[in-house]
Design an enzyme around this catalytic site. Structure first.
Site, PDB file in Angstrom:
ATOM      1  N   CYS A 162       0.834  -1.184   0.000  1.00 53.14           N
ATOM      2  CA  CYS A 162       0.000   0.000   0.000  1.00 53.14           C
ATOM      3  C   CYS A 162       0.876   1.243   0.000  1.00 53.14           C
ATOM      4  CB  CYS A 162      -0.906   0.007   1.229  1.00 53.14           C
ATOM      5  SG  CYS A 162      -1.872  -1.501   1.445  1.00 53.14           S
TER       6      CYS A 162
ATOM      7  N   ARG B 260      -4.782   1.422  -0.792  1.00 49.76           N
ATOM      8  CA  ARG B 260      -4.693  -0.028  -0.573  1.00 49.76           C
ATOM      9  C   ARG B 260      -4.548  -0.819  -1.869  1.00 49.76           C
ATOM     10  NH1 ARG B 260      -9.371  -4.048   1.979  1.00 49.76           N
ATOM     11  NH2 ARG B 260      -7.982  -5.827   2.382  1.00 49.76           N
ATOM     12  N   LEU B 261      -3.547  -1.695  -1.872  1.00 50.51           N
ATOM     13  CA  LEU B 261      -3.436  -2.761  -2.859  1.00 50.51           C
ATOM     14  C   LEU B 261      -3.806  -4.038  -2.120  1.00 50.51           C
ATOM     15  CD1 LEU B 261      -2.565  -3.810  -5.678  1.00 50.51           C
ATOM     16  CD2 LEU B 261      -0.243  -4.036  -4.775  1.00 50.51           C
TER      17      LEU B 261
ATOM     18  N   ILE C 103      -4.158  -7.597  -0.928  1.00 54.61           N
ATOM     19  CA  ILE C 103      -3.392  -8.833  -1.087  1.00 54.61           C
ATOM     20  C   ILE C 103      -3.935  -9.917  -0.154  1.00 54.61           C
ATOM     21  CG2 ILE C 103      -1.113  -9.898  -0.926  1.00 54.61           C
ATOM     22  CD1 ILE C 103      -1.257  -7.831  -3.146  1.00 54.61           C
TER      23      ILE C 103
ATOM     24  N   ASN D 160       1.761   0.025   5.499  1.00 56.33           N
ATOM     25  CA  ASN D 160       2.178  -0.395   4.167  1.00 56.33           C
ATOM     26  C   ASN D 160       3.069  -1.619   4.320  1.00 56.33           C
ATOM     27  OD1 ASN D 160       3.252  -0.636   1.529  1.00 56.33           O
ATOM     28  ND2 ASN D 160       4.842   0.865   1.974  1.00 56.33           N
TER      29      ASN D 160
ATOM     30  N   GLU E 224       3.538  -6.168   4.497  1.00 55.37           N
ATOM     31  CA  GLU E 224       2.964  -7.474   4.834  1.00 55.37           C
ATOM     32  C   GLU E 224       3.629  -7.985   6.111  1.00 55.37           C
ATOM     33  OE1 GLU E 224       0.489  -8.832   3.261  1.00 55.37           O
ATOM     34  OE2 GLU E 224       0.482  -7.651   1.415  1.00 55.37           O
TER      35      GLU E 224
ATOM     36  N   ILE F 272      12.886 -10.897 -18.459  1.00 57.96           N
ATOM     37  CA  ILE F 272      13.000 -10.152 -19.713  1.00 57.96           C
ATOM     38  C   ILE F 272      14.377 -10.409 -20.298  1.00 57.96           C
ATOM     39  CG2 ILE F 272      11.348  -8.346 -19.093  1.00 57.96           C
ATOM     40  CD1 ILE F 272      13.772  -6.512 -18.597  1.00 57.96           C
TER      41      ILE F 272
ATOM     42  N   SER G 242      11.179 -11.946  -5.126  1.00 60.31           N
ATOM     43  CA  SER G 242      12.428 -11.502  -5.731  1.00 60.31           C
ATOM     44  C   SER G 242      13.611 -12.097  -4.974  1.00 60.31           C
ATOM     45  CB  SER G 242      12.493  -9.969  -5.692  1.00 60.31           C
ATOM     46  OG  SER G 242      13.763  -9.487  -6.062  1.00 60.31           O
TER      47      SER G 242
END
Length: 642
Positions: free
Chosen positions: A2, A49-50, A52, A75, A77, A299, A372
């Protein structure tokens, strides 16, 4: 993931201002928004908010505690939040949980254990602001390794904070005066190091710290540390005495737990996969604990020397992941350059930000969360500077200190360009690439008399940045205060420690956070689970660096999942051919930003050394692309402020 922001103004706050601040970070949280004002209308908090975990309205923020005392904007987790719920309940707490969001768990933990004790229990990445209505105090806090950003400071008598500087700059009382000390540091490091920001009176909260603010915006004390990497590193002096097999088992177990906890999600999840050791380890451990094919992403570039996609594809095939790759052209990469200053918010010139952003854009088309592999180099001795750079320092040990400056002067006097021309007639195995560029660097490090000063020069871009920044002065940093270093056995470990406190949070994690959040993608970093960090500092260097290779113990773990023949290749960076582009398709853009008249009018840089570098670079006589990219990214950022 977030975005959070807020401000405290004794003259009063209003809805329009806090909404404008929150709108600036909408990309960090496009799914929901909320604001909260205190009863006196002097404090305002906002959240984007995103979603999850717990996609329902039960996870809405700002979130108020049932007793009404606390209000939280958060913000990040908290990966162990279910365990924390069990602990809270076992300690006699009567909780009626409204949902299963980690925000609700965090708020209950802060209320039950207090701020410092709760922070020490958390396993996660986070930055949050907590309002205590009884104490009339605002508490800001950041995770142990600095995965999530948090800026704060005063502007025209108003206390501001937020996940990104653009939220602060939306306030009508924002001043935004450029700090030339911070600019000087940027020119050395290619990022603005914590606790500075590019603006005067605005700071970054250091990792593993919390801060208490009272009286309408008065910081009552320096940030307080709740977890110390200094102590963790020093505790490594009591090395683990287990066998190789036992240590490999332990690391395997800890890594599996770190990865497993970061696979919890109520939305689609995947992983970045470059084919290198760190990202491959993460992907392998994900796939080993998943009942279906994990989605992986990479990529590729058509330019030789910059393409890892072929290796990632081979790893993905072995692991059985659902792999997606995208080959990008130079025009694809260059098209994002105009967006960089707005995304990174302050000058930032690690050119790998470009492929990181492109990878994030690709990944976000398929998933909302991606794991990651960052952090493995700093913890397990992965960078070339820990190996080749360290060996150079050891070789210099035979040279008496009194003889080093004369030796450096002799090296500087050598006609590097002429020698490089003569080398072109030798067999390839006897040539030294870019000899003319390397001679001045060698002369510079030969002058150094301590390991810390040597390493400082080794990782510096501009060696004397105060000489090019008009009115610039370089403040004291951790590199200049060896007395603040932990008691470590050797220079190699001190290098890794310094990087963990500087380069890792301020370059690597900043790059990943801004690139992923720009496209509303949550990036999680399992190798920076504090249990992994603490274990890594207990591992003897002989199990990190062995047989001329770094990450030895990590390689032993990975060998259990991926054949060595797939991984046995030289380390590659995640870069792009900036050197060539500045002489080709980016030349007109760069020439405009670096024009002598423009530099003089803006008044931040002495044009002479910059123009000299530019002319030498474009003529092909020298390679100054790293130095020039530092200036160009500042210039491009400055242009967005006009």
């Amino acid at each position: 993931m977030c975005g959070i922001t807020g401000y405290w103004d004794k003259q009063g706050v209003n809805v329009a201002v806090i909404e404008a601040m929150a709108t600036q970070i909408e990309h960090r949280g496009p799914d929901d928004s909320g604001i909260w004002l205190d009863d006196s209308h002097t404090l305002a908090l906002a959240h984007r908010r995103l979603s999850i975990i717990d996609l329902s309205p039960a996870g809405h923020q700002p979130m108020q505690s049932p007793c009404g005392r606390y209000v939280l904007v958060f913000n990040g987790e908290i990966y162990n939040h279910l365990e924390l719920r069990s602990d809270l309940e076992s300690e006699g707490g009567q909780y009626t949980w409204k949902g299963h969001s980690d925000t609700e768990t965090l708020l209950a933990s802060l209320r039950h254990w207090g701020v410092k004790a709760a922070l020490q229990r958390l396993n996660g990445m986070f930055a949050f602001a907590l309002w205590d209505n009884v104490e009339q105090a605002l508490i800001l806090a950041r995770d142990r390794m600095g995965e999530k950003p948090l800026y704060y400071g005063n502007s025209s008598g108003v206390f501001l904070f937020g996940s990104e500087l653009k939220a602060l700059s939306a306030h009508p009382k924002w001043r935004g005066e450029i700090d030339r000390e911070a600019l000087t540091l940027y020119m050395r490091h290619n990022y603005v190091p914590t606790p500075w920001s590019i603006y005067k009176d605005i700071r970054k909260l250091p990792a593993a710290n919390y801060l208490v603010i009272k009286d309408g915006g008065r910081v009552i004390a320096d940030p307080e540390c709740y977890w110390s990497l200094h102590s963790v590193a020093e505790s490594g002096n009591q090395r683990l005495s287990y066998s190789v097999e036992e240590q490999t088992d332990q690391l395997d177990r800890i890594l599996r737990e770190a990865v497993r906890s970061r696979m919890a999600s109520d939305v689609p999840l995947g992983a970045f996969l470059s084919g290198g050791f760190d990202s491959t380890t993460v992907a392998a451990l994900m796939q080993a604990q998943s009942t279906k094919a994990v989605q992986t992403f990479t990529i590729g570039f058509h330019e030789k020397g910059y393409n890892e996609a072929v290796h990632a594809k081979a790893v993905a095939k072995h692991l059985g992941t659902d792999h997606t790759e995208l080959y990008v052209t130079p025009s694809d990469a260059m098209a994002v350059i105009p967006r960089l200053p707005e995304i990174w918010d302050e000058p930032f010139s690690d050119a790998s930000q470009i492929p990181t952003l492109l990878l994030s854009e690709l990944t976000r088309k398929y998933v909302t969360v991606s794991l990651s592999g960052d952090g493995g180099d700093e913890l397990f001795c992965g960078y070339d500077r820990y190996t080749k750079g360290y060996q150079i320092w050891r070789l210099m040990g035979w040279l008496p200190i009194a003889a080093r400056r004369p030796m450096a002067a002799l090296i500087e006097a050598l006609p590097g360009a002429s020698i490089e021309t003569l080398m072109s007639f030798l067999p390839k195995r006897f040539r030294i690439p870019h000899f003319a560029d390397r001679l001045p660097k060698l002369a510079d490090v030969v002058k150094q008399t301590t390991g810390e000063s040597y390493y400082h020069r080794l990782v510096s871009h501009w060696k004397d940045p105060a000489s090019v920044v008009i009115g610039g002065h370089e403040p004291v940093t951790l590199f200049d205060t060896p007395d603040r270093m932990p008691n470590l056995s050797g220079l190699r470990e001190r290098m890794m420690y310094l990087d963990s406190l500087t380069y890792l949070p301020d370059d690597i994690l900043t790059k990943v956070d801004r690139a992923s959040m720009a496209v509303s993608l949550e990036a999680r970093v399992p190798l920076l689970d504090h249990r992994v960090v603490e274990f890594a500092w207990q591992v003897p260097m002989s199990m990190k660096y062995r047989d001329g290779k770094g990450k030895w113990l990590l390689r032993e773990v990975l060998n259990r999942y991926v054949p060595n023949e797939l991984m046995n290749r030289p380390k590659m960076g995640f870069g792009i051919p900036i050197e060539q582009w500045l002489c080709g398709p980016l030349r007109d853009w760069a020439e405009d930003l670096l024009s002598e008249r423009r530099l003089e009018q803006e008044g931040f840089f002495d044009p002479k050394p910059i123009r000299k570098m530019w002319l030498e670079h474009t003529s092909g006589s020298r390679r100054w692309h790293y130095y020039l990219w530092d200036v160009l990214m500042f210039q491009a950022w400055l242009e967005t402020r006009k």
